[in-house]
Design an enzyme around this catalytic site. Sequence first.
Site, short mmCIF file in Angstrom:
data_model
loop_
_atom_site.label_atom_id
_atom_site.label_comp_id
_atom_site.label_asym_id
_atom_site.label_seq_id
_atom_site.Cartn_x
_atom_site.Cartn_y
_atom_site.Cartn_z
CB SER A 43 50.65 48.99 55.86
OG SER A 43 51.14 49.35 54.61
CG HIS A 76 49.49 45.82 51.39
ND1 HIS A 76 48.62 46.87 51.32
CD2 HIS A 76 50.54 46.26 52.10
CE1 HIS A 76 49.13 47.91 51.95
NE2 HIS A 76 50.30 47.57 52.43
CG HIS A 98 51.98 50.67 48.04
ND1 HIS A 98 51.60 49.41 48.42
CD2 HIS A 98 51.64 51.50 49.06
CE1 HIS A 98 51.06 49.48 49.63
NE2 HIS A 98 51.07 50.73 50.04
CE1 TYR A 100 55.98 49.35 47.99
CE2 TYR A 100 55.22 51.46 48.84
CZ TYR A 100 55.26 50.08 48.90
OH TYR A 100 54.57 49.42 49.89
CD GLU A 101 52.92 46.91 45.37
OE1 GLU A 101 52.75 45.70 45.21
OE2 GLU A 101 52.03 47.68 45.79
CB ALA A 128 50.73 52.46 57.92
CG MET A 231 55.84 55.24 51.12
SD MET A 231 56.87 53.77 51.21
CE MET A 231 58.01 54.21 52.53
CB SER A 232 49.42 54.52 50.03
OG SER A 232 48.95 54.89 51.31
CG ASN A 255 57.03 55.54 61.32
OD1 ASN A 255 56.02 55.19 60.71
ND2 ASN A 255 57.96 56.29 60.80
CG HIS A 280 57.07 46.71 56.23
ND1 HIS A 280 56.12 47.64 55.84
CD2 HIS A 280 56.54 45.49 55.94
CE1 HIS A 280 55.06 47.00 55.33
NE2 HIS A 280 55.29 45.69 55.39
N1 HPA Z 1 57.44 57.35 55.82
C1 HPA Z 1 56.78 57.00 54.70
N2 HPA Z 1 55.81 56.11 54.70
C2 HPA Z 1 55.45 55.56 55.87
C3 HPA Z 1 56.09 55.89 57.06
C4 HPA Z 1 57.15 56.83 57.04
O1 HPA Z 1 57.77 57.17 58.05
N3 HPA Z 1 55.51 55.15 58.04
C5 HPA Z 1 54.53 54.42 57.45
N4 HPA Z 1 54.50 54.65 56.14
#
Ligand code: HPA
Length: 305
Positions: A43, A76, A98, A100-101, A128, A231-232, A255, A280
């Site tokens: 990302s 993306h 991903h 989740y898509e 990320a 998530m990847s 984060n 995001h």
């Molecule tokens: N959680 C899950 N996926 C992420 C996060 C998170 O805090 N930050 C970036 N991708």
Amino acid sequence: MSESSESDIDTTLTERATVVVDYIRDRVPAELHKPQVAVICGSGLHHLADALTASPQAEIAFSDLPYFPLTTVDGHAGKLVFGYFGHVPAVCMVGRIHFYEGNPFDISVFPVRVFAVMGIKTLVVTNAAGGLNSDYRVGDLMVINDHINLPGLAGWHPLKGANDPLFGPRFLALSDAYDLDLRKKFFAASATLKLTRPVHEGVYVFVSGPTYETRAESRMLKLMGADAVGMSTVPEIIIARHSGLKVLAISLITNEVVTAPMPRVADGLDLDPAAGKANHEEVIEAARLAGHDMRELVLETIKSL
Ligand code: HPA
């Protein structure tokens, strides 16, 4: 698919990947037909592809590639870019698919099977991720040395179903999934470039998303031994290892995950329940700020292969 025998499925997966490789070879200059390294850009990290030398270079959109899934997420783009990192012929996957898509796993990891058929030996994956380790700060990097495949442990596994022995074994060991030599090379690249950005090494936990974690979930992930959450990456790593590729995976901490228990009403109203909430836009911005260092590090590492 459920009525096919294992060998039917084997032929189909290999054939589909071969169709894509043939399609690509018809469209990129001959000297780029056999990239050695593939890089998956996470990302906001699409600028990694800018480190590819401009000439010769070729780009193909996912939407033009047979059997390729399309990416639907902001940040993306969805294309393969072919060129050289230094002297090393390479391909960058800008934009990833991903879980989740909503794509079935065998579709979302198909690009990695294509890389294997193309003859790629090394996969570099970037992502990320949220920092769970309390020593991690936004903008730090983490070299992944192990993972927890949370959906996989619960039955959502990219190798579930008939095995394709043309690629790899039914029961794949993952205790050495993340190549030691590549990890050393990444740290050496960071020292050579004299970067001040902290580079940690740790465990990545894969969650399906698309929601960010609750506080209680985050504490659970931390207790499990994870240093970063995302998530990847893990599905791609598993398919790469199953296909015999070496892997290097790097998380950019975008984060700091909130793990403190939700304040109770009785604790007083000066506590802000929304403090530290992930979003995001913040993830993309952190990736943008770290993009230059990430690009130089990946380039330097690949040049040392
Ligand atoms: N959680 C899950 N996926 C992420 C996060 C998170 O805090 N930050 C970036 N991708």
